[in-house]
Design a protein around this motif. Sequence first.
Motif, mmCIF file in Angstrom:
data_model
loop_
_atom_site.group_PDB
_atom_site.id
_atom_site.type_symbol
_atom_site.label_atom_id
_atom_site.label_comp_id
_atom_site.label_asym_id
_atom_site.label_seq_id
_atom_site.Cartn_x
_atom_site.Cartn_y
_atom_site.Cartn_z
ATOM 1 N N GLY A 230 -5.479 8.313 -19.155
ATOM 2 C CA GLY A 230 -4.462 8.687 -18.177
ATOM 3 C C GLY A 230 -4.909 8.376 -16.759
ATOM 4 N N ASN A 231 -6.171 8.633 -16.464
ATOM 5 C CA ASN A 231 -6.705 8.325 -15.141
ATOM 6 C C ASN A 231 -6.743 6.819 -14.883
ATOM 7 O OD1 ASN A 231 -7.193 10.940 -14.100
ATOM 8 N ND2 ASN A 231 -9.047 11.120 -15.320
ATOM 9 N N VAL A 232 -7.168 6.034 -15.887
ATOM 10 C CA VAL A 232 -7.205 4.582 -15.726
ATOM 11 C C VAL A 232 -5.799 4.045 -15.458
ATOM 12 C CG1 VAL A 232 -7.626 2.394 -16.913
ATOM 13 C CG2 VAL A 232 -9.299 4.241 -17.088
ATOM 14 N N ALA B 187 7.390 -4.646 -18.118
ATOM 15 C CA ALA B 187 6.960 -3.247 -18.118
ATOM 16 C C ALA B 187 5.869 -3.062 -17.067
ATOM 17 C CB ALA B 187 6.432 -2.864 -19.494
ATOM 18 N N ARG B 188 5.745 -1.854 -16.561
ATOM 19 C CA ARG B 188 4.733 -1.587 -15.536
ATOM 20 C C ARG B 188 3.324 -1.815 -16.086
ATOM 21 N NH1 ARG B 188 4.595 -1.712 -10.088
ATOM 22 N NH2 ARG B 188 3.201 -0.164 -9.210
ATOM 23 N N GLY B 189 3.114 -1.500 -17.374
ATOM 24 C CA GLY B 189 1.830 -1.725 -18.011
ATOM 25 C C GLY B 189 2.021 -2.288 -19.407
ATOM 26 N N VAL B 190 1.179 -3.257 -19.783
ATOM 27 C CA VAL B 190 1.198 -3.841 -21.128
ATOM 28 C C VAL B 190 -0.231 -3.781 -21.663
ATOM 29 C CG1 VAL B 190 1.686 -5.886 -22.517
ATOM 30 C CG2 VAL B 190 3.102 -5.381 -20.506
ATOM 31 N N VAL B 191 -0.385 -3.206 -22.853
ATOM 32 C CA VAL B 191 -1.712 -2.986 -23.426
ATOM 33 C C VAL B 191 -1.788 -3.710 -24.760
ATOM 34 C CG1 VAL B 191 -3.401 -1.234 -24.115
ATOM 35 C CG2 VAL B 191 -1.760 -0.730 -22.287
ATOM 36 N N VAL B 192 -2.724 -4.667 -24.880
ATOM 37 C CA VAL B 192 -2.804 -5.538 -26.056
ATOM 38 C C VAL B 192 -4.259 -5.757 -26.453
ATOM 39 C CG1 VAL B 192 -0.670 -6.750 -25.447
ATOM 40 C CG2 VAL B 192 -2.870 -7.660 -24.671
ATOM 41 N N PRO B 193 -4.517 -6.231 -27.692
ATOM 42 C CA PRO B 193 -5.874 -6.657 -28.062
ATOM 43 C C PRO B 193 -6.304 -7.828 -27.187
ATOM 44 C CG PRO B 193 -4.469 -6.427 -30.002
ATOM 45 C CD PRO B 193 -3.574 -6.356 -28.813
ATOM 46 N N VAL B 194 -7.608 -7.913 -26.913
ATOM 47 C CA VAL B 194 -8.101 -8.921 -25.978
ATOM 48 C C VAL B 194 -7.803 -10.340 -26.437
ATOM 49 C CG1 VAL B 194 -10.435 -9.086 -26.957
ATOM 50 C CG2 VAL B 194 -10.065 -9.487 -24.496
ATOM 51 N N GLU B 195 -7.717 -10.565 -27.759
ATOM 52 C CA GLU B 195 -7.442 -11.912 -28.237
ATOM 53 C C GLU B 195 -6.031 -12.382 -27.878
ATOM 54 O OE1 GLU B 195 -7.158 -9.125 -31.882
ATOM 55 O OE2 GLU B 195 -8.465 -9.403 -30.131
ATOM 56 N N ARG B 196 -5.172 -11.477 -27.417
ATOM 57 C CA ARG B 196 -3.824 -11.849 -27.016
ATOM 58 C C ARG B 196 -3.693 -12.031 -25.505
ATOM 59 N NH1 ARG B 196 1.157 -8.989 -29.475
ATOM 60 N NH2 ARG B 196 1.946 -11.000 -28.735
ATOM 61 N N GLU B 197 -4.771 -11.815 -24.755
ATOM 62 C CA GLU B 197 -4.705 -11.848 -23.291
ATOM 63 C C GLU B 197 -4.069 -13.134 -22.766
ATOM 64 O OE1 GLU B 197 -7.711 -11.747 -19.415
ATOM 65 O OE2 GLU B 197 -8.477 -12.230 -21.422
ATOM 66 N N ASP C 230 -8.062 -10.299 -13.351
ATOM 67 C CA ASP C 230 -6.990 -9.356 -13.047
ATOM 68 C C ASP C 230 -6.533 -8.563 -14.264
ATOM 69 O OD1 ASP C 230 -5.951 -11.646 -14.201
ATOM 70 O OD2 ASP C 230 -4.064 -11.558 -13.092
ATOM 71 N N THR C 231 -7.152 -8.808 -15.421
ATOM 72 C CA THR C 231 -6.852 -8.025 -16.615
ATOM 73 C C THR C 231 -7.784 -6.815 -16.675
ATOM 74 O OG1 THR C 231 -6.140 -9.974 -17.859
ATOM 75 C CG2 THR C 231 -6.753 -8.038 -19.138
ATOM 76 N N THR C 232 -7.221 -5.642 -16.848
ATOM 77 C CA THR C 232 -8.037 -4.428 -16.938
ATOM 78 C C THR C 232 -8.757 -4.385 -18.284
ATOM 79 O OG1 THR C 232 -6.574 -3.181 -15.463
ATOM 80 C CG2 THR C 232 -7.975 -1.902 -16.948
ATOM 81 N N HIS C 233 -10.070 -4.202 -18.237
ATOM 82 C CA HIS C 233 -10.895 -4.089 -19.444
ATOM 83 C C HIS C 233 -10.838 -2.638 -19.914
ATOM 84 C CE1 HIS C 233 -15.123 -4.834 -21.402
ATOM 85 N NE2 HIS C 233 -14.204 -4.422 -22.253
ATOM 86 N N TRP C 234 -10.072 -2.390 -20.964
ATOM 87 C CA TRP C 234 -9.788 -1.026 -21.419
ATOM 88 C C TRP C 234 -11.068 -0.230 -21.634
ATOM 89 C CZ3 TRP C 234 -10.358 2.691 -25.096
ATOM 90 C CH2 TRP C 234 -9.328 3.620 -25.277
ATOM 91 N N GLU C 235 -11.974 -0.739 -22.472
ATOM 92 C CA GLU C 235 -13.186 0.027 -22.808
ATOM 93 C C GLU C 235 -14.051 0.303 -21.588
ATOM 94 O OE1 GLU C 235 -12.036 -2.014 -26.656
ATOM 95 O OE2 GLU C 235 -12.114 -2.573 -24.536
#
Length: 250
Positions: free
Chosen positions: A45-47, A95-105, A127-132
Amino acid sequence: MTEDLTLVGDLVARERRSEQLALHAAELDRTYSYWDLCNTACKVGNVLSHVGIREGDRLVIDPAPVPEPILTFLGGALLGTVTEFDSDPPTDCDARGVVVPVEREAEFDLPGGSKLCAYGGDPERPDTTHWEQEVWSENPAFPPTFHDPADPVLRGSVDGEERTLSHADLLGTARDAVEALEMDAESKVAIRAPLSDPRTVAAGVLAPLLAGGAVAIPHGDDAMDATASVVGAEQTAPESRTLAVDSISI
């Protein structure tokens, strides 16, 4: 008491932290206790907030069978986003945010104002946020937020009709699923139906957490000793107790 929980984010409130199993992904053999689940959801949530996603914003998540999509949904619910689980979002999704597996970047070229987040490895684009990386380094405390149970939290297709569901809608359906599958703290419920259907989210994710039990993300038939399952139309499951999403009212 579960009756006191009125928001999806209440499921990951600080007071629910414990060493009890909350989430298990069979393919990765990765487990999360309630301590891990609650802390990680708060970090997510913070990220999301730090990258510019706000209450009411649309958040699209690729529902790969790993923990990150579920954790992102729970973190988004704390923030007040409206999540859509979509296994094939448009590559120019607005969408304001899109979250996908890195292989789809590399597939995505999002418009200005939209943020791409990738999980499962190091993204190539700066410019892609690294989730982990971002979640690991984030504070596990989430500031108090004030949402209404009638606020929207999830959008998806129910019997071919696009629906936007509130916190109250999802938790009401989750309570019905707890009763239908007789869930308790010893229950472990396998998700065998698509998360793109809000009924799967309510019965397969929120219901076991509401009961104090665990969510199981199976790998094939293997869900590591799941006691029950939520299944899609015409699906079968090795678990003896099943709940079909097309029998769920929401």
